[in-house]
Write an enzyme that holds these catalytic residues in place. Sequence first.
Site, PDB file in Angstrom:
ATOM      1  N   ASP B  95       0.863  -1.166   0.000  1.00 20.92           N
ATOM      2  CA  ASP B  95       0.000   0.000   0.000  1.00 20.92           C
ATOM      3  C   ASP B  95       0.912   1.231   0.000  1.00 20.92           C
ATOM      4  O   ASP B  95       2.123   1.112   0.085  1.00 20.92           O
ATOM      5  CB  ASP B  95      -0.974  -0.023   1.172  1.00 20.92           C
ATOM      6  CG  ASP B  95      -0.281   0.179   2.492  1.00 20.92           C
ATOM      7  OD1 ASP B  95      -0.985   0.177   3.524  1.00 20.92           O
ATOM      8  OD2 ASP B  95       0.953   0.333   2.537  1.00 20.92           O
ATOM      9  N   PHE B  99      -3.191   5.481   4.246  1.00 21.96           N
ATOM     10  CA  PHE B  99      -4.026   5.212   5.419  1.00 21.96           C
ATOM     11  C   PHE B  99      -3.258   5.394   6.717  1.00 21.96           C
ATOM     12  O   PHE B  99      -3.763   5.942   7.697  1.00 21.96           O
ATOM     13  CB  PHE B  99      -4.639   3.817   5.330  1.00 21.96           C
ATOM     14  CG  PHE B  99      -5.529   3.497   6.482  1.00 21.96           C
ATOM     15  CD1 PHE B  99      -5.107   2.651   7.501  1.00 21.96           C
ATOM     16  CD2 PHE B  99      -6.793   4.069   6.578  1.00 21.96           C
ATOM     17  CE1 PHE B  99      -5.922   2.367   8.585  1.00 21.96           C
ATOM     18  CE2 PHE B  99      -7.625   3.797   7.657  1.00 21.96           C
ATOM     19  CZ  PHE B  99      -7.194   2.947   8.668  1.00 21.96           C
ATOM     20  N   ASP B 149      -3.059   8.063  -1.565  1.00 23.45           N
ATOM     21  CA  ASP B 149      -4.402   8.653  -1.534  1.00 23.45           C
ATOM     22  C   ASP B 149      -4.594   9.424  -0.233  1.00 23.45           C
ATOM     23  O   ASP B 149      -3.769   9.335   0.675  1.00 23.45           O
ATOM     24  CB  ASP B 149      -5.477   7.554  -1.663  1.00 23.45           C
ATOM     25  CG  ASP B 149      -5.433   6.562  -0.506  1.00 23.45           C
ATOM     26  OD1 ASP B 149      -6.479   5.962  -0.187  1.00 23.45           O
ATOM     27  OD2 ASP B 149      -4.343   6.360   0.094  1.00 23.45           O
ATOM     28  N   ASP B 268      -7.792  -7.310   1.714  1.00 22.44           N
ATOM     29  CA  ASP B 268      -6.722  -7.445   2.695  1.00 22.44           C
ATOM     30  C   ASP B 268      -7.303  -7.018   4.037  1.00 22.44           C
ATOM     31  O   ASP B 268      -8.186  -6.160   4.075  1.00 22.44           O
ATOM     32  CB  ASP B 268      -5.523  -6.533   2.374  1.00 22.44           C
ATOM     33  CG  ASP B 268      -5.722  -5.113   2.876  1.00 22.44           C
ATOM     34  OD1 ASP B 268      -6.369  -4.316   2.154  1.00 22.44           O
ATOM     35  OD2 ASP B 268      -5.303  -4.804   4.027  1.00 22.44           O
ATOM     36  N   CYS B 306     -11.400 -28.069   9.525  1.00 22.44           N
ATOM     37  CA  CYS B 306     -10.179 -27.394   9.107  1.00 22.44           C
ATOM     38  C   CYS B 306      -8.993 -28.343   8.999  1.00 22.44           C
ATOM     39  O   CYS B 306      -8.792 -29.202   9.869  1.00 22.44           O
ATOM     40  CB  CYS B 306      -9.861 -26.258  10.090  1.00 22.44           C
ATOM     41  SG  CYS B 306      -8.424 -25.271   9.619  1.00 22.44           S
ATOM     42  N   CYS B 308      -5.746 -27.288   8.738  1.00 18.99           N
ATOM     43  CA  CYS B 308      -4.493 -26.579   8.995  1.00 18.99           C
ATOM     44  C   CYS B 308      -3.615 -27.354   9.977  1.00 18.99           C
ATOM     45  O   CYS B 308      -4.089 -28.282  10.657  1.00 18.99           O
ATOM     46  CB  CYS B 308      -4.751 -25.162   9.513  1.00 18.99           C
ATOM     47  SG  CYS B 308      -5.140 -25.042  11.267  1.00 18.99           S
ATOM     48  N   CYS B 311      -5.102 -27.327  13.608  1.00 19.86           N
ATOM     49  CA  CYS B 311      -6.256 -28.204  13.825  1.00 19.86           C
ATOM     50  C   CYS B 311      -5.893 -29.673  13.656  1.00 19.86           C
ATOM     51  O   CYS B 311      -6.555 -30.544  14.213  1.00 19.86           O
ATOM     52  CB  CYS B 311      -7.399 -27.825  12.889  1.00 19.86           C
ATOM     53  SG  CYS B 311      -8.161 -26.256  13.375  1.00 19.86           S
ATOM     54  N   HIS B 337      -3.926 -21.001  12.016  1.00 21.70           N
ATOM     55  CA  HIS B 337      -5.321 -21.419  11.822  1.00 21.70           C
ATOM     56  C   HIS B 337      -6.163 -20.342  11.148  1.00 21.70           C
ATOM     57  O   HIS B 337      -6.856 -20.617  10.158  1.00 21.70           O
ATOM     58  CB  HIS B 337      -5.985 -21.820  13.136  1.00 21.70           C
ATOM     59  CG  HIS B 337      -7.466 -21.976  12.971  1.00 21.70           C
ATOM     60  ND1 HIS B 337      -8.041 -23.082  12.348  1.00 21.70           N
ATOM     61  CD2 HIS B 337      -8.500 -21.123  13.206  1.00 21.70           C
ATOM     62  CE1 HIS B 337      -9.351 -22.913  12.257  1.00 21.70           C
ATOM     63  NE2 HIS B 337      -9.658 -21.724  12.776  1.00 21.70           N
TER      64      HIS B 337
END
Lengths: 372, 372
Positions: B95, B99, B149, B268, B306, B308, B311, B337
């Site tokens: 970015d 921001f 911006d 994002d 899940c 992952c 998990c 996770h």
Amino acid sequence: MMPTSLFTQLQRSSECGARRGVLSTKHGMVQTPVFMPVGTQGTVKAVTVENLRELGAQIILGNTYHLFIRPGHEMIERFGGLHGFINWNRPILTDSGGFQIFSLKELASITEDGATFRSHLDGSKKFLSPEDAVAVQESLGSDIMMCLDTCIPYPADRNQTEEATALTGRWARRCRDAHRKKDQLLFGITQGGMFADLRRQSAETLIGIGFDGYAIGGLSVGESKSQMHDMTEATVAHLPDEQPVYLMGVGTPEDLVDGVWRGVDMFDCVLPTRNARNGMLFTSHGKVVIKNSRYRQDPAPIDERCQCYTCSNYSRAYLRHLFVSREILSYHLNTIHNLHFYVNLMQEIRDAIEKDCFASFRNDFYGRLEGE
Amino acid sequence: MMPTSLFTQLQRSSECGARRGVLSTKHGMVQTPVFMPVGTQGTVKAVTVENLRELGAQIILGNTYHLFIRPGHEMIERFGGLHGFINWNRPILTDSGGFQIFSLKELASITEDGATFRSHLDGSKKFLSPEDAVAVQESLGSDIMMCLDTCIPYPADRNQTEEATALTGRWARRCRDAHRKKDQLLFGITQGGMFADLRRQSAETLIGIGFDGYAIGGLSVGESKSQMHDMTEATVAHLPDEQPVYLMGVGTPEDLVDGVWRGVDMFDCVLPTRNARNGMLFTSHGKVVIKNSRYRQDPAPIDERCQCYTCSNYSRAYLRHLFVSREILSYHLNTIHNLHFYVNLMQEIRDAIEKDCFASFRNDFYGRLEGE
């Protein structure tokens, strides 16, 4: 099925007290000399069990005091013991809590019966007898359990040391008597402070009771290196060949080499993991304090000789950036490196003993450190 | 070699604005819709790049403001850009810092020329023009760069919004004019606050300048969900099919599904990573707040569906223990996770669009959440 001999001495150095051995435990064999990463609260801080396997850790240590306080041994037992709870299927050694209770100072008091103390978490009153310490460790299901001992502060006068050493001996007998689960080994802890004759007495007392291994407790508590070496030698001299010797809470890489020189088979220490989180990294050429500005643009890995995940993938510059930025990834990567360094050092030590060139290895080791 | 079309629309939903696409970048293709984990300071907090690869992350986001402040873009450039520095060889989007600068509030001031602000680290005075923002991102070598911006606070009156939106448009043109490195894509950011007609104007202005992609900025700043949806629709309606649409800083799993429904291709958000470190875990049945005592003895994984690493290996009970013990491993495992959950959700979204059953997918998705 337990093998005939729990500890097998494979080879002795012709040059010093070092020896190669293998210790058989329920969850597998441990090649010695060995370094055990410390997993206080059921985790070796900042790394996964997969990381530990990958860097070659054979066995880790869990702290009974902490796990007793939280989440509790009965719960852990329901999860298949510590192995099931943390998902580590290699050997685990648990200490008894003696040192942690001793560290609580005013929050703890020792009597013949056991240790009364206040939880460091919520101040609630707890009591741990030698029998309790064994029961808790049997619930945790560790492969190697330690007797509840009384630690001796440094410095301590002879009288204080004699009393604490004798109490440790009486508690050791009670631990042995309380020991039921024979697929879990039980080690005794010698004390004796800085008095060689008390160290001998302590060893003889424990041998008289009979344990699967003998630890040297009460060192690395503020004494000089030469005192530590003297007391190590004074104890090892009276320990049997047939069981492993475990120097508790030690140490730096130099301490490991010097301990092995003197006949030590097993070590544990928070140093590699704690130092990692403080940005202090071990290398074959000495320490790298990663926040130092000299590393700001250094493209090299922490240690050119190191094969760990961190050194294979990241520059000193990036690791410095992560550390000064207080990023969690810093602690993870630093820990992987430091533990790999320690575990790899032990592998090199074992190789050198096997080739009966440990004296030469030790010279090279110190030469590399001093060369920087 | 750059392909003929940077963004290819592979399939449109017959039921809504959702579409499948693929974006070509220097470091590889990105299948859309896509979620980009946020790696603010050159690390996605608490996980390694290897973890990111394993959980299927296609592209990550880096924050220009933070990297500009520390360790500096010139140094990163010498390390082979951000890819070389952090050892991530897949696409990266940076970015512009707009921001973050806006978030500095009193420490920043915006003029026609650019943004003047004080570093949050040491208070030193800095200036970033649109040209500077492009130059920094060109040094970082990201695959996708964002225009500088001006962000519009919420709430803001029409006058304030008009001025900021117009300034954003003028800065966007300057970014385009300053853009040299054509193997790096440049996206414009539409603003317009909560005014549909200003959103349209902003879109038309940016299209008139011409960018490789169009982002929707200034949402998820405190407005209601229905305002966010309205402004998303109001913007997408005026964006061309030929470029990807990127809804910045969004969002929850529901926001992703709802954004895709309206034609968003890229997202994002720090939510999965930040929530992970705060013990708030996403599951197909809703949130699991791991410190809750109901999980104290729960042997189940976080989410039965899940796959992952977390998990597959650890129980809720253990993860709760790690979290209440404030262990670093907690943050690492929770983050793996949550990111896997988000990345896998996007995979399921892409699969559903390919089979043109996204409406049905969305119903099932909400059904599972509400079923709990």
